[in-house]
Design an enzyme around this catalytic site. Structure first.
Site, PDB file in Angstrom:
ATOM      1  N   LYS A 126      88.965  66.333  88.305  1.00 54.33           N
ATOM      2  CA  LYS A 126      89.843  66.650  87.014  1.00 54.33           C
ATOM      3  C   LYS A 126      91.190  66.225  86.476  1.00 54.33           C
ATOM      4  CE  LYS A 126      90.946  70.618  83.726  1.00 54.33           C
ATOM      5  NZ  LYS A 126      90.631  71.996  83.756  1.00 54.33           N
TER       6      LYS A 126
ATOM      7  N   SER B  93      87.462  74.844  80.603  1.00 56.89           N
ATOM      8  CA  SER B  93      88.646  73.994  80.811  1.00 56.89           C
ATOM      9  C   SER B  93      87.970  72.076  81.503  1.00 56.89           C
ATOM     10  CB  SER B  93      89.763  73.637  80.010  1.00 56.89           C
ATOM     11  OG  SER B  93      90.353  73.502  81.599  1.00 56.89           O
TER      12      SER B  93
ATOM     13  N   SER C  18      89.151  79.216  84.174  1.00 54.86           N
ATOM     14  CA  SER C  18      88.356  77.174  84.300  1.00 54.86           C
ATOM     15  C   SER C  18      87.485  76.597  84.345  1.00 54.86           C
ATOM     16  CB  SER C  18      89.258  76.639  83.880  1.00 54.86           C
ATOM     17  OG  SER C  18      89.778  76.973  82.227  1.00 54.86           O
TER      18      SER C  18
END
Lengths: 511, 98
Positions: free
Chosen positions: A97, A172, A196
């Site tokens: 990420k 996210s 997330s």
């Protein structure tokens, strides 16, 4: 191995075995994934930055190490094959990420303000995976500064759900989940501030683990809300989640909130089954607003666990309804403080102004997107004189009540079993204009962060329109082994129906 | 609870060092108002005598030995700077001439 494409949907454990047996090389595995990214990512847009050369160098190094180990084994210097937990990530391709700093590799956090930022250091979790010989393929998309539930808030465009390209992958860590679901990485790392990791895992049909606060280092994780953020793995199987967790967890002196305690043998615990375990069902998680398909999938999985010997007990979370307002005061307050560092002086975007205040204000106007600005404003308001006690301090006190709810629930239950999301993945654009509706998406996940507990999302079925459904297992602090043990039982008992050839069409057929 | 006014939004934006356009001021006034009204539900709860949870786990100060350790090379630190001069970050003048 004749068909490398089949390997794009294998687990870490399966691939590690093939690598150790010499059936495939780490280079072949990395190349197969880089080709898959080229083939399907134009449709999905999971990746922001692909680092092919770096990945092939890491793969070559992994192949050298594999050859050394095999040679040592054949000459008798190694008496037994390496233990999986120690070496099973060697040569395994993964996606990171873009909230985690990577030395020499652009790290944007999904924001224009960091579009050209190249960190001079790597996050501890990245260092640990590098040390384990895992092969990083690139950096994946996310909501800007990890603020969002749909990956629609990235400054670099949306990520699409591999199961239905018109729908969101969750957020996210949407890029992290989509990459694993579409065969673009074997596993990934995400960060979880209010759900997330777990929400996108559920929306994309992967496993997502949010560890206990403090078990995984936050050093090099670009901060959103420091008392809530925690890094966690997204994988295809529960055992893989245990493997990655073991590789990244453990005390880090560079993070003052890192818990100074050893990580237990989590992988050993996951196969112990659920016989004798008490599963808490709290009616507050199954009330109004929950999709009937999700309710049925979760309760059906619970019935299977009962047949495996688990006992269902009633639990209560009387303050659960208040978790949402608590979260949306605390997280933006911490964010407004953390994001004060983006001033266009030492790194990131700069928009000139006639004086330094104008320069700060214009830089932040041009660098941040609407959701980030909204949360900075909300947090600054909640922390400002006259409102601090009514909003911020009040929220921190109610947070204590929520924490006590969990403590009380865990007196009678070993874990809580809940849905992950009230709905299946929604359509792109459906909730963008209505922040309150979007915030409701995280209603079942964010109390776990407020209390600092471990939670895992595991696939438990599909909706009638073939969209994945996730089930959440929540446990007391430091009970990663136990929550993964329950998740493994879910995976095993519903697994046959889930894995009977179901893969996202785009991942198999390309665009 | 009183509605959030555009002037309050401008005041908070100044505190946050965030330049906003008129359209944004109007939109944030409405959205912050909605969100804070929803958050006002917390006032229903009696929290007298309840300690706040600032961190989920007990925190203690972590000190390392006071030893000199190497830091990042200056070029690396300045590598991401939007503007620099003589190995320093460059910003607009902040001291007024008399």
């Amino acid at each position: 191995m004749s068909d490398l494409r089949e390997l794009l949907f294998a687990s870490i454990e399966e691939l590690s075995a093939l690598l150790w047996q010499g059936e495939i090389t780490a280079r072949e595995l990395a190349e197969a994934h880089l080709r898959q990214i080229e083939r399907v990512d134009p449709a999905i847009h999971a990746y922001l930055t692909v680092v092919a050369d770096r990945a092939l160098e890491q793969a070559a190094e992994a192949d050298r190490k594999l050859a050394d180990h095999r040679k040592a084994a054949s000459t008798g210097r190694a008496s037994s094959p390496p233990q999986p937990a120690e070496l099973s990530l060697l040569g395994i391709p993964w996606a990171c990420k873009d909230v985690l700093c990577t030395r020499g590799v652009r790290t944007t956090c999904g924001s224009r303000i960091l579009e050209h930022f190249v960190p001079p250091y790597s996050a501890t979790v990245v260092e640990r995976l590098d040390g384990a010989g895992a092969v990083m393929l690139g950096k994946v998309n996310m909501d800007e500064f990890a603020m969002g539930s749909s990956t629609e808030n990235s400054a670099f465009g949306v990520t699409r759900n591999p199961w239905d390209l018109e729908r969101v992958p969750g957020g996210s860590s949407g890029g992290s989940a989509a990459a694993v679901a579409a065969g673009e990485a074997v596993f990934s790392l995400g960060s979880d501030t209010g759900g997330s990791v777990r929400l996108p895992a559920a929306y994309c049909g992967t496993v997502g683990l949010k560890p206990t606060y403090g078990t995984v280092s936050r050093y090099g994780l670009i901060a959103f809300a420091s008392s809530l953020d925690q890094v966690g793995p997204l994988t295809r199987t529960v055992r893989d989640a245990a493997l990655v967790f073991q590789a990244i967890a453990g005390h880090d002196p560079l993070d003052s909130t890192s818990a100074p305690r050893p990580v237990g043998p989590v992988l050993e615990e996951v196969e112990k089954g659920v016989r004798g375990l008490k599963l808490g069902l709290a009616p507050e998680y199954f009330g109004e607003g929950l999709s009937p398909a999700i309710r049925e999938a979760v309760l059906s999985a619970v019935r299977r666990l009962e047949r495996e010997g688990a006992e269902v007990v009633e639990a209560h979370m009387p303050h659960l309804d208040y978790a949402l307002p608590v979260y949306y005061l605390i997280a933006p307050s911490e964010a407004s403080s953390n994001l004060a560092r983006y001033d266009g002086v030492r790194y990131g975007l700069r928009t000139p102004g006639e004086d330094i205040i104008a320069q700060f204000s214009r830089t932040r106007r041009d660098g941040f997107g609407p959701e980030v600005k909204r949360r900075i404003m909300l947090g600054t308001y909640a922390l400002s004189a006259g409102y601090y006690e009514a909003f911020y301090l009040k929220a921190q006190k109610v947070r204590t009540l929520i924490r006590r709810d969990f403590e009380e629930a865990f007196r009678s239950a070993d874990v809580l079993v809940t849905p992950v999301s009230p709905t299946v993945p929604f359509r792109l654009g459906e909730k963008v204009e209505d922040p309150l509706q979007m915030y409701l998406t995280d209603i079942y996940t964010l109390s776990v962060n407020l209390a600092g507990l471990p939670g895992v999302s595991v696939p438990c079925g599909f909706s009638p329109e073939t969209l994945p459904i996730g089930l959440q297992v929540i446990g007391p602090a430091f009970s990663e082994g136990r929550v993964l043990r329950v998740a493994r039982a879910v995976e095993r008992t519903v697994g046959a129906e889930l894995t009977s050839g179901r893969r996202p069409a785009v991942a198999v057929n390309g665009r | 609870m009183a509605a959030i006014t555009p002037d309050e939004v401008r005041h908070v934006a100044r505190l946050a060092r965030l330049a906003l356009g008129d359209e944004e001021v109007q939109r944030f006034a409405e959205q912050l108002d909605d969100i804070l009204r929803a958050a006002a539900r917390l006032q229903e709860l009696n929290t007298e005598g309840v300690d706040p949870t600032f961190y989920p786990l007990p925190l203690h100060n972590v000190m390392r030995p006071d030893e000199v350790r190497p830091s990042l090379p200056r070029e690396q630190v300045l590598h991401n700077a939007p503007d620099q001069e003589n190995h320093m970050f460059k910003v607009p003048r902040i001291i007024e001439e008399t």
